[in-house]
Design a protein around this motif. Structure first.
Motif, PDB file in Angstrom:
ATOM      1  N   HIS A   1       0.831  -1.209   0.000  1.00  0.00           N
ATOM      2  CA  HIS A   1       0.000   0.000   0.000  1.00  0.00           C
ATOM      3  C   HIS A   1       0.868   1.263   0.000  1.00  0.00           C
ATOM      4  O   HIS A   1       0.523   2.258  -0.658  1.00  0.00           O
ATOM      5  N   HIS A   2       1.975   1.250   0.693  1.00  0.00           N
ATOM      6  CA  HIS A   2       2.883   2.404   0.702  1.00  0.00           C
ATOM      7  C   HIS A   2       3.483   2.645  -0.687  1.00  0.00           C
ATOM      8  O   HIS A   2       3.579   3.797  -1.134  1.00  0.00           O
ATOM      9  N   LEU A   3       3.863   1.576  -1.369  1.00  0.00           N
ATOM     10  CA  LEU A   3       4.421   1.721  -2.716  1.00  0.00           C
ATOM     11  C   LEU A   3       3.391   2.314  -3.680  1.00  0.00           C
ATOM     12  O   LEU A   3       3.707   3.181  -4.503  1.00  0.00           O
TER      13      LEU A   3
ATOM     14  N   LEU B   1       9.953   5.331   3.529  1.00  0.00           N
ATOM     15  CA  LEU B   1       9.986   6.600   4.239  1.00  0.00           C
ATOM     16  C   LEU B   1       9.671   7.692   3.222  1.00  0.00           C
ATOM     17  O   LEU B   1      10.537   8.057   2.404  1.00  0.00           O
ATOM     18  N   ASN B   2       8.432   8.164   3.250  1.00  0.00           N
ATOM     19  CA  ASN B   2       7.938   9.122   2.262  1.00  0.00           C
ATOM     20  C   ASN B   2       8.092   8.534   0.850  1.00  0.00           C
ATOM     21  O   ASN B   2       7.523   7.503   0.542  1.00  0.00           O
ATOM     22  N   ASN B   3       8.886   9.170   0.003  1.00  0.00           N
ATOM     23  CA  ASN B   3       9.025   8.690  -1.378  1.00  0.00           C
ATOM     24  C   ASN B   3      10.276   7.837  -1.593  1.00  0.00           C
ATOM     25  O   ASN B   3      10.667   7.609  -2.739  1.00  0.00           O
TER      26      ASN B   3
ATOM     27  N   LEU C   1      12.260  -8.874   3.896  1.00  0.00           N
ATOM     28  CA  LEU C   1      10.868  -8.585   4.238  1.00  0.00           C
ATOM     29  C   LEU C   1      10.621  -7.086   4.158  1.00  0.00           C
ATOM     30  O   LEU C   1      11.364  -6.299   4.753  1.00  0.00           O
ATOM     31  N   GLY C   2       9.571  -6.714   3.423  1.00  0.00           N
ATOM     32  CA  GLY C   2       9.157  -5.321   3.345  1.00  0.00           C
ATOM     33  C   GLY C   2       7.880  -5.114   4.116  1.00  0.00           C
ATOM     34  O   GLY C   2       6.846  -5.720   3.790  1.00  0.00           O
TER      35      GLY C   2
ATOM     36  N   THR D   1       7.058   3.484  -8.344  1.00  0.00           N
ATOM     37  CA  THR D   1       6.949   2.489  -9.423  1.00  0.00           C
ATOM     38  C   THR D   1       8.067   2.715 -10.440  1.00  0.00           C
ATOM     39  O   THR D   1       8.534   3.848 -10.621  1.00  0.00           O
ATOM     40  N   PRO D   2       8.484   1.657 -11.153  1.00  0.00           N
ATOM     41  CA  PRO D   2       8.181   0.254 -10.851  1.00  0.00           C
ATOM     42  C   PRO D   2       8.887  -0.209  -9.584  1.00  0.00           C
ATOM     43  O   PRO D   2      10.056   0.136  -9.369  1.00  0.00           O
ATOM     44  N   ALA D   3       8.175  -0.968  -8.781  1.00  0.00           N
ATOM     45  CA  ALA D   3       8.679  -1.324  -7.455  1.00  0.00           C
ATOM     46  C   ALA D   3       9.923  -2.193  -7.536  1.00  0.00           C
ATOM     47  O   ALA D   3      10.867  -2.019  -6.742  1.00  0.00           O
TER      48      ALA D   3
END
Length: 283
Positions: free
Chosen positions: A36-38, A141-143, A118-119, A44-46
């Motif tokens: 959800h944070h990404l 952390l933010n962006n 783990l993220g 993106t792209p993650a």
């Protein structure tokens, strides 16, 4: 600051690769909060962003329990649900959906044999894993994305494993004792046979017993002799074989005599008539 942070992150990744055997491509297990944070911060792209963070190619995974938990959260997490369904699925042996933290902790285990990163955005869950298991943790952390530094528990486990690698086990000690006893027995037998044959004690050099040279000996380039072909004596020619040189006058006279011989006689000489002078005298 960005360069220092990147070096710090690469140092953390190197710690886990050297001490615990993490290899590329790195496997990253994502929970619902991290996905959800990404999506919400448009990171993106993650996979590209995470590969730049870890310094190598990555593969993203999730579990069925995480997907089920996102489905229960409603429409606000619909985009996150779609993104999580596109990831690879790690096997979790749960017939019924369990909470995400319980599912992920069982998949990882205490030793993390699958070598997962783990993220997660859950700070309490991250602290729990740092005290119990060997899992490198990612968070947003933010962006930007960050990686947690190794905990004291993880560093201590790495030191213990290094000590175990350096010390011998009981089986290795027994094997070493057998080998040394066998070598000593064979060396004693050879020494007795040589003493009986020569009947003289062997004298070992105390200065250089191992046969190692005290100083490196270099080959000197000494002056070489001259070329033997250039020193050959000149050949002497015999006097009989040498052609005798004649003076030029003798050679000319000899030529004239040869011409006379060929003609068969002496050359006639013409006498000049003196008619003009004899006329007045007769008168």
């Amino acid at each position: 600051m960005r360069v220092k942070r990147q070096k710090k992150n690469r140092r953390t990744v190197r710690f886990f690769t050297v001490c615990f055997g993490f290899r590329q491509p790195f496997k990253v297990l994502c929970d619902g909060t991290f996905v959800h944070h990404l999506v919400s911060h448009e990171i993106t792209p993650a996979d590209t962003v995470i590969s730049e963070l870890l310094g190598g190619p990555v593969k993203l995974f999730t579990t069925r329990c995480v997907v089920a938990e996102l489905q229960k959260l409603g429409k606000d997490y619909s985009e996150s649900l779609e993104a999580a369904q596109m990831l690879s699925t790690a096997t979790c042996e749960h017939d019924e959906a369990k909470p995400a933290d319980v599912c992920l902790s069982e998949v990882l285990g205490s030793k993390n044999s699958e070598h997962f990163f783990l993220g997660t955005q859950d700070a309490v869950f991250r602290k729990k894993l740092q005290m119990e298991s060997i899992v490198p943790l990612l968070y947003g952390l933010n962006n930007s994305l960050q990686i947690d530094q190794p905990s004291d528990f993880q560093r201590e486990v790495a030191k213990d494993s290094e000590r175990k690698r350096l010390t011998m086990t009981d089986a290795e000690k027994r094997m070493l004792e057998k080998q040394t006893a066998r070598i000593l027995a064979s060396s004693r037998g050879e020494g007795a046979a040589e003493d009986e044959q020569w009947e003289t004690p062997r004298v070992a050099s105390t200065r250089n017993g191992l046969g190692v040279k005290d100083k490196p000996q270099f080959k000197r380039n000494r002056a070489k002799g001259p070329n033997p072909l250039s020193c050959m004596k000149k050949k002497k020619v015999n006097d009989a074989k040498k052609p005798q040189s004649k003076p030029k006058a003798e050679s000319k006279s000899g030529g004239q005599e040869a011409k006379k011989g060929e003609s068969g006689g002496e050359k006639r000489t013409r006498k000049r008539s003196r008619k003009g002078k004899a006329g007045p005298e007769g008168t």
